[in-house]
Design an enzyme around this catalytic site. Structure first.
Site, mmCIF file in Angstrom:
data_model
loop_
_atom_site.group_PDB
_atom_site.id
_atom_site.type_symbol
_atom_site.label_atom_id
_atom_site.label_comp_id
_atom_site.label_asym_id
_atom_site.label_seq_id
_atom_site.Cartn_x
_atom_site.Cartn_y
_atom_site.Cartn_z
ATOM 1 N N GLY A 177 11.744 6.673 9.668
ATOM 2 C CA GLY A 177 11.957 5.864 8.471
ATOM 3 C C GLY A 177 10.672 5.243 7.968
ATOM 4 N N ASN A 221 6.164 14.087 1.671
ATOM 5 C CA ASN A 221 5.348 15.059 2.425
ATOM 6 C C ASN A 221 6.167 16.342 2.600
ATOM 7 O OD1 ASN A 221 3.244 12.985 3.196
ATOM 8 N ND2 ASN A 221 5.030 12.116 4.199
ATOM 9 N N LEU A 275 6.862 10.992 13.028
ATOM 10 C CA LEU A 275 6.386 9.943 13.940
ATOM 11 C C LEU A 275 7.568 9.150 14.506
ATOM 12 C CD1 LEU A 275 3.300 8.837 11.847
ATOM 13 C CD2 LEU A 275 3.412 10.491 13.684
ATOM 14 N N GLY A 288 14.153 7.881 3.848
ATOM 15 C CA GLY A 288 14.382 6.440 3.715
ATOM 16 C C GLY A 288 15.324 5.922 4.793
ATOM 17 N N PRO A 331 11.452 15.214 3.388
ATOM 18 C CA PRO A 331 11.298 14.259 2.280
ATOM 19 C C PRO A 331 10.496 14.812 1.108
ATOM 20 C CG PRO A 331 9.642 13.815 3.922
ATOM 21 C CD PRO A 331 10.445 14.994 4.439
ATOM 22 N N THR A 332 10.523 14.084 0.019
ATOM 23 C CA THR A 332 9.768 14.468 -1.180
ATOM 24 C C THR A 332 8.302 14.028 -1.098
ATOM 25 O OG1 THR A 332 9.782 14.324 -3.594
ATOM 26 C CG2 THR A 332 10.427 12.358 -2.438
ATOM 27 N N ILE A 379 15.972 17.293 7.831
ATOM 28 C CA ILE A 379 15.930 16.638 6.521
ATOM 29 C C ILE A 379 14.457 16.454 6.173
ATOM 30 C CG2 ILE A 379 16.798 14.718 5.146
ATOM 31 C CD1 ILE A 379 19.038 16.122 6.690
ATOM 32 N N CYS A 434 4.252 7.655 5.689
ATOM 33 C CA CYS A 434 4.911 6.432 6.186
ATOM 34 C C CYS A 434 3.996 5.638 7.109
ATOM 35 C CB CYS A 434 6.218 6.764 6.895
ATOM 36 S SG CYS A 434 6.043 7.959 8.222
#
Length: 420
Positions: free
Chosen positions: A218, A120, A420, A200, A117-118, A115, A251
């Protein structure tokens, strides 16, 4: 396309790509170390020259961050991570511990559901594709719906290079019709062996409940503590550097600065010198109102935007060169909206009497959305630095460096990583 039709199309695509990846798995599993390394070499060689184009595409599609910083992240993933994993043995016998009569053998885990993310998008995709193929695992990516074009372009470039180097069809694929239902279908698919989820908290929880091994990344809500013995001008520069890198979308970016009482005035002067603007209480309330929803989630329209843009949206007049907005807070939690993770150049600011109080404040911040993630300490007292290391619920405590750069291994000796 109606939402129900999109969901059905997304579910069908997830199933199809998972089946294709599963079919590629036994072929990849038989590859020698030389064959796998040739594929990894080819992917890195193909993606490095595209670092700038992909950064521009990501910025154009998502509106988040800074192109120059996205280029640096793409090169970090494609050059430094590549150099780190290149010598690793991932096929057959990798180690013999003769004295303990143990033989370690590397075996591929199976299909990876990634999955991406937008915040990175391209750097995370590069990273996950490289490490999956190095381990002889096929990968299926579910991109964030707001970053489908840049993430799928990334997968396309790396897949073409991998195929030319001998990778089987289906070793690298990316969903193009993305809905929550489709992503959940991919995570639960019987063909998927492991999930690498970056996003998220809701998404990470869904990954953990999919019934298979999952690595979830997260929110971070990283605090930075400036202790009285610190080189204050450097500490402030580091915090501002970390917070403004790609406009704070990582994050591990600093979200709060906790300052030891005796150096507060010097720290404030240095922050102002470095282009920060201290908000009044009313201004901080206005920023909180536009920046966060009542559920304390970031407003997507302000994620990764410059400080000047956020101030403008909150109806606040700031100097043109303002790089960071700072809100002085008295506490942490739901009553203090700006104490949560802020994926943009906004910092909360706390004053403490000594390092022990600083220690407790940092723990409080980490518990409010950053448990087990990252923090930094700026100090020249090794004893206090070690006390922080022993007592914090953070996996990485970086010392005298920006949390953003230190946590991923860019300015520290940590293994380079984008998850991470």
């Amino acid at each position: 396309m109606a939402q129900t039709d999109r969901d059905l199309a997304s579910i069908a695509e997830a199933r199809s790509l998972a089946r294709r990846a599963k079919a590629a798995a036994p072929v990849l599993a038989e590859f020698s170390q030389e064959q796998i390394d040739a594929i990894v070499d080819a992917m890195a060689a193909a993606i490095i020259p595209q670092a700038e184009a992909l950064a521009r595409l990501a910025h154009e599609e998502t509106g988040y961050g800074v192109v120059a910083d996205k280029i640096q992240k793409n090169l970090f993933a494609s050059e430094q991570v590549y150099k780190f994993i290149r010598p690793m043995k991932t096929v057959g016998v990798i180690r013999r511990l003769e004295d303990r009569k143990v033989v370690e053998i590397a075996d591929p885990f199976g299909v990876v559901c990634a999955i991406v993310p937008t915040t990175n998008p391209t750097s995370t995709a590069i990273y996950k594709i490289l490490i999956s193929l190095k381990a002889r695992c096929p990968i299926v990516i579910s991109p964030h719906p707001s970053a489908v074009r840049c993430i799928s372009r990334c997968a396309e470039i790396m897949n073409e290079a991998a195929r030319r180097a001998g990778a089987p069809e289906g070793a690298i694929s990316c969903m193009t019709t993305v809905t929550l239902e489709g992503t959940q279908e991919l995570m639960k698919a019987r063909e998927v062996a492991v999930i690498l989820a970056t996003g998220g908290m809701g998404l990470v929880r869904a990954a953990y409940s999919a019934g298979k091994p999952a690595y979830g990344v997260g929110p971070g809500n990283a605090p930075a503590f400036i202790e009285r013995t610190a080189d204050v001008p450097k500490a402030v520069r580091d915090v501002v550097t970390g917070k403004t890198f790609d406009n704070g979308v990582l994050c591990s970016s600093e979200n709060s600065v906790v300052v030891d009482g005796p150096v507060v005035e010097e720290a404030k002067r240095e922050f102002v010198k470095n282009g920060t603007y201290f908000l009044s209480d009313d201004e901080a309330d206005n920023v909180a109102r536009v920046l966060l929803s009542p559920q304390r989630l970031p407003n997507p329209a302000l994620v990764g935007r410059p400080a000047t843009f956020i101030a403008q949206q909150a109806g606040i007049s700031v100097p043109p060169g303002t790089r960071v907005l700072i809100a002085e807070l008295k506490g942490v939690g739901r009553d203090y909206p700006l104490s949560i993770e802020k994926l943009c150049p906004v910092l909360s600011f706390y004053v403490v009497a000594d390092w022990r109080e600083g220690c407790e404040r940092c723990k409080e911040i980490l518990r409010y959305g950053g448990m087990g993630h990252t923090m930094s300490i700026h100090s020249r007292d090794d004893r206090i630095i070690l006390e922080f290391g022993l007592k914090k619920p953070a996996y990485r405590i970086v010392v005298n460096t920006p949390t953003t750069h230190g946590s991923i291994g860019l300015t520290t000796g940590l293994d380079p990583a984008m998850t991470l």
